[in-house]
Design an enzyme around this catalytic site. Sequence first.
Site, PDB file in Angstrom:
ATOM      1  N   LYS A  67     -46.616  -4.775  -3.045  1.00  0.00           N
ATOM      2  CA  LYS A  67     -45.209  -5.235  -3.037  1.00  0.00           C
ATOM      3  C   LYS A  67     -44.552  -4.973  -4.384  1.00  0.00           C
ATOM      4  O   LYS A  67     -43.466  -4.417  -4.462  1.00  0.00           O
ATOM      5  CB  LYS A  67     -45.128  -6.736  -2.700  1.00  0.00           C
ATOM      6  CG  LYS A  67     -45.779  -7.116  -1.385  1.00  0.00           C
ATOM      7  CD  LYS A  67     -45.653  -8.599  -1.083  1.00  0.00           C
ATOM      8  CE  LYS A  67     -46.474  -9.506  -1.990  1.00  0.00           C
ATOM      9  NZ  LYS A  67     -47.928  -9.471  -1.744  1.00  0.00           N
ATOM     10  N   ARG A  76     -42.822 -16.870   1.461  1.00  0.00           N
ATOM     11  CA  ARG A  76     -44.261 -16.848   1.744  1.00  0.00           C
ATOM     12  C   ARG A  76     -44.657 -17.953   2.714  1.00  0.00           C
ATOM     13  O   ARG A  76     -45.842 -18.081   3.028  1.00  0.00           O
ATOM     14  CB  ARG A  76     -45.030 -17.037   0.431  1.00  0.00           C
ATOM     15  CG  ARG A  76     -45.654 -15.758  -0.121  1.00  0.00           C
ATOM     16  CD  ARG A  76     -46.407 -16.114  -1.391  1.00  0.00           C
ATOM     17  NE  ARG A  76     -47.377 -15.146  -1.781  1.00  0.00           N
ATOM     18  CZ  ARG A  76     -47.166 -14.202  -2.704  1.00  0.00           C
ATOM     19  NH1 ARG A  76     -46.001 -14.080  -3.278  1.00  0.00           N
ATOM     20  NH2 ARG A  76     -48.148 -13.399  -3.047  1.00  0.00           N
ATOM     21  N   ARG A 128     -57.481  -4.269 -10.607  1.00  0.00           N
ATOM     22  CA  ARG A 128     -56.409  -4.712 -11.508  1.00  0.00           C
ATOM     23  C   ARG A 128     -56.929  -5.807 -12.440  1.00  0.00           C
ATOM     24  O   ARG A 128     -56.538  -5.882 -13.604  1.00  0.00           O
ATOM     25  CB  ARG A 128     -55.215  -5.224 -10.689  1.00  0.00           C
ATOM     26  CG  ARG A 128     -54.055  -5.668 -11.578  1.00  0.00           C
ATOM     27  CD  ARG A 128     -52.800  -5.983 -10.802  1.00  0.00           C
ATOM     28  NE  ARG A 128     -52.961  -7.146  -9.933  1.00  0.00           N
ATOM     29  CZ  ARG A 128     -52.036  -7.560  -9.069  1.00  0.00           C
ATOM     30  NH1 ARG A 128     -50.900  -6.911  -8.951  1.00  0.00           N
ATOM     31  NH2 ARG A 128     -52.243  -8.625  -8.323  1.00  0.00           N
ATOM     32  N   ARG A 183     -54.995 -11.384 -15.423  1.00  0.00           N
ATOM     33  CA  ARG A 183     -54.601 -12.376 -14.422  1.00  0.00           C
ATOM     34  C   ARG A 183     -55.833 -13.094 -13.891  1.00  0.00           C
ATOM     35  O   ARG A 183     -56.708 -12.477 -13.303  1.00  0.00           O
ATOM     36  CB  ARG A 183     -53.855 -11.691 -13.268  1.00  0.00           C
ATOM     37  CG  ARG A 183     -52.396 -11.478 -13.556  1.00  0.00           C
ATOM     38  CD  ARG A 183     -51.677 -10.797 -12.417  1.00  0.00           C
ATOM     39  NE  ARG A 183     -51.745 -11.522 -11.135  1.00  0.00           N
ATOM     40  CZ  ARG A 183     -51.016 -11.205 -10.076  1.00  0.00           C
ATOM     41  NH1 ARG A 183     -50.152 -10.205 -10.143  1.00  0.00           N
ATOM     42  NH2 ARG A 183     -51.129 -11.884  -8.956  1.00  0.00           N
ATOM     43  N   ARG A 219     -56.731 -16.563  -1.853  1.00  0.00           N
ATOM     44  CA  ARG A 219     -55.356 -16.018  -1.722  1.00  0.00           C
ATOM     45  C   ARG A 219     -55.177 -15.394  -0.345  1.00  0.00           C
ATOM     46  O   ARG A 219     -54.131 -15.561   0.288  1.00  0.00           O
ATOM     47  CB  ARG A 219     -55.092 -14.973  -2.825  1.00  0.00           C
ATOM     48  CG  ARG A 219     -55.004 -15.612  -4.196  1.00  0.00           C
ATOM     49  CD  ARG A 219     -55.111 -14.574  -5.306  1.00  0.00           C
ATOM     50  NE  ARG A 219     -53.994 -13.656  -5.334  1.00  0.00           N
ATOM     51  CZ  ARG A 219     -53.966 -12.555  -6.087  1.00  0.00           C
ATOM     52  NH1 ARG A 219     -55.008 -12.256  -6.862  1.00  0.00           N
ATOM     53  NH2 ARG A 219     -52.914 -11.771  -6.074  1.00  0.00           N
TER      54      ARG A 219
HETATM   55  P1  B4P Z   1     -49.216  -5.112  -6.441  1.00  0.00           P
HETATM   56  O1  B4P Z   1     -48.090  -4.199  -6.109  1.00  0.00           O
HETATM   57  O2  B4P Z   1     -49.184  -5.725  -7.767  1.00  0.00           O
HETATM   58  O3  B4P Z   1     -49.443  -6.250  -5.411  1.00  0.00           O
HETATM   59  P2  B4P Z   1     -48.583  -7.418  -4.851  1.00  0.00           P
HETATM   60  O4  B4P Z   1     -48.565  -7.149  -3.374  1.00  0.00           O
HETATM   61  O5  B4P Z   1     -47.247  -7.511  -5.542  1.00  0.00           O
HETATM   62  O6  B4P Z   1     -49.470  -8.665  -5.264  1.00  0.00           O
HETATM   63  P3  B4P Z   1     -49.661 -10.213  -5.411  1.00  0.00           P
HETATM   64  O7  B4P Z   1     -49.684 -10.849  -4.058  1.00  0.00           O
HETATM   65  O8  B4P Z   1     -50.850 -10.306  -6.265  1.00  0.00           O
HETATM   66  O9  B4P Z   1     -48.581 -10.869  -6.248  1.00  0.00           O
HETATM   67  P4  B4P Z   1     -47.577 -12.045  -6.486  1.00  0.00           P
HETATM   68  O10 B4P Z   1     -47.261 -11.868  -7.894  1.00  0.00           O
HETATM   69  O11 B4P Z   1     -46.474 -11.970  -5.474  1.00  0.00           O
HETATM   70  O12 B4P Z   1     -50.545  -4.245  -6.249  1.00  0.00           O
HETATM   71  C1  B4P Z   1     -51.834  -4.758  -6.493  1.00  0.00           C
HETATM   72  C2  B4P Z   1     -52.715  -3.680  -7.109  1.00  0.00           C
HETATM   73  O13 B4P Z   1     -52.896  -2.588  -6.208  1.00  0.00           O
HETATM   74  C3  B4P Z   1     -52.123  -3.069  -8.393  1.00  0.00           C
HETATM   75  O14 B4P Z   1     -53.129  -2.948  -9.339  1.00  0.00           O
HETATM   76  C4  B4P Z   1     -51.618  -1.698  -7.961  1.00  0.00           C
HETATM   77  O15 B4P Z   1     -51.683  -0.744  -8.997  1.00  0.00           O
HETATM   78  C5  B4P Z   1     -52.560  -1.341  -6.828  1.00  0.00           C
HETATM   79  N1  B4P Z   1     -51.921  -0.516  -5.824  1.00  0.00           N
HETATM   80  C6  B4P Z   1     -50.662  -0.653  -5.337  1.00  0.00           C
HETATM   81  N2  B4P Z   1     -50.413   0.306  -4.395  1.00  0.00           N
HETATM   82  C7  B4P Z   1     -51.576   1.048  -4.272  1.00  0.00           C
HETATM   83  C8  B4P Z   1     -51.953   2.181  -3.463  1.00  0.00           C
HETATM   84  N3  B4P Z   1     -51.126   2.741  -2.585  1.00  0.00           N
HETATM   85  N4  B4P Z   1     -53.222   2.635  -3.577  1.00  0.00           N
HETATM   86  C9  B4P Z   1     -54.087   2.084  -4.470  1.00  0.00           C
HETATM   87  N5  B4P Z   1     -53.775   1.032  -5.279  1.00  0.00           N
HETATM   88  C10 B4P Z   1     -52.528   0.512  -5.184  1.00  0.00           C
HETATM   89  O16 B4P Z   1     -48.301 -13.469  -6.241  1.00  0.00           O
HETATM   90  C11 B4P Z   1     -49.195 -14.099  -7.135  1.00  0.00           C
HETATM   91  C12 B4P Z   1     -49.306 -15.614  -6.883  1.00  0.00           C
HETATM   92  O17 B4P Z   1     -48.030 -16.275  -7.196  1.00  0.00           O
HETATM   93  C13 B4P Z   1     -49.579 -16.100  -5.453  1.00  0.00           C
HETATM   94  O18 B4P Z   1     -50.964 -16.083  -5.146  1.00  0.00           O
HETATM   95  C14 B4P Z   1     -49.009 -17.562  -5.501  1.00  0.00           C
HETATM   96  O19 B4P Z   1     -49.886 -18.442  -6.133  1.00  0.00           O
HETATM   97  C15 B4P Z   1     -47.782 -17.435  -6.390  1.00  0.00           C
HETATM   98  N6  B4P Z   1     -46.539 -17.219  -5.603  1.00  0.00           N
HETATM   99  C16 B4P Z   1     -45.752 -16.090  -5.671  1.00  0.00           C
HETATM  100  N7  B4P Z   1     -44.712 -16.207  -4.812  1.00  0.00           N
HETATM  101  C17 B4P Z   1     -44.842 -17.411  -4.178  1.00  0.00           C
HETATM  102  C18 B4P Z   1     -44.093 -18.086  -3.165  1.00  0.00           C
HETATM  103  N8  B4P Z   1     -43.002 -17.525  -2.613  1.00  0.00           N
HETATM  104  N9  B4P Z   1     -44.501 -19.302  -2.739  1.00  0.00           N
HETATM  105  C19 B4P Z   1     -45.586 -19.881  -3.276  1.00  0.00           C
HETATM  106  N10 B4P Z   1     -46.363 -19.296  -4.232  1.00  0.00           N
HETATM  107  C20 B4P Z   1     -46.001 -18.074  -4.690  1.00  0.00           C
END
Ligand code: B4P
Length: 192
Positions: free
Chosen positions: A14, A89, A128, A134, A146
Amino acid sequence: MLNLVLFGPPGAGKGTQSERLIGHYNLVHLSTGDIFRANIGGNTELGKLAKSYMDQGQLVPDEVTIKMLQSEVEKHSNAEGFIFDGFPRTVAQAEALDLFLATKQTEIHQMLSLVVPEEELIKRLLERGKDSGRADDQNESIIHNRIEEYNNKTAPVADYYKSRFKLSEVEGVGSIDEITDRLYAAIDTIKK
Ligand code: B4P
């Protein structure tokens, strides 16, 4: 206005894809995860609260998250649209977002859901975790928490948008460029 929700399990890409979409469509990127991490970095009260949940792989409570998101939207009154990354979420967050956007005479136009198998998610997050600093990426049992939170509380949010004919599923495995192209194609269809 164009308001999109970028959806998917932890590690689906995302954050990675949002960075590309905002430039292409001139949208404001609101990532609740990034906002929480900025608050943790600044050692604010919100940051201390969020950290206690995030480090365990749990969702931060709805009340706190919804209020925070609304105040971020208010900061961008001239925006041409938003990408909501990691929000909503829970179904309660989705309902609150709809009510809030209606007060601004706008709405969510589409949810783009990145579909990625669990083994790939775990692999990406552990990778990552090697240098992200993190806490929630460094331990496989927290990553499992998670994913469990996602399956129990977040996956139903896709049904919420599906029942409103606003869900597009996008294959999230492949190169980052390939996935960006799939998202562009899905968004361009919506815009027509
Ligand atoms: P990202 O792009 O970083 O992943 P994400 O989906 O944004 O992740 P996440 O769920 O961890 O994050 P959030 O901060 O929202 O990609 C992950 C990895 O994969 C990276 O290293 C990237 O380089 C790699 N990658 C990406 N695309 C790739 C591909 N095509 N091929 C190979 N590798 C690839 O959430 C973190 C925490 O915040 C949650 O657990 C929760 O505690 C809290 N939180 C956030 N929003 C919330 C909400 N609305 N309500 C309640 N809690 C919340």
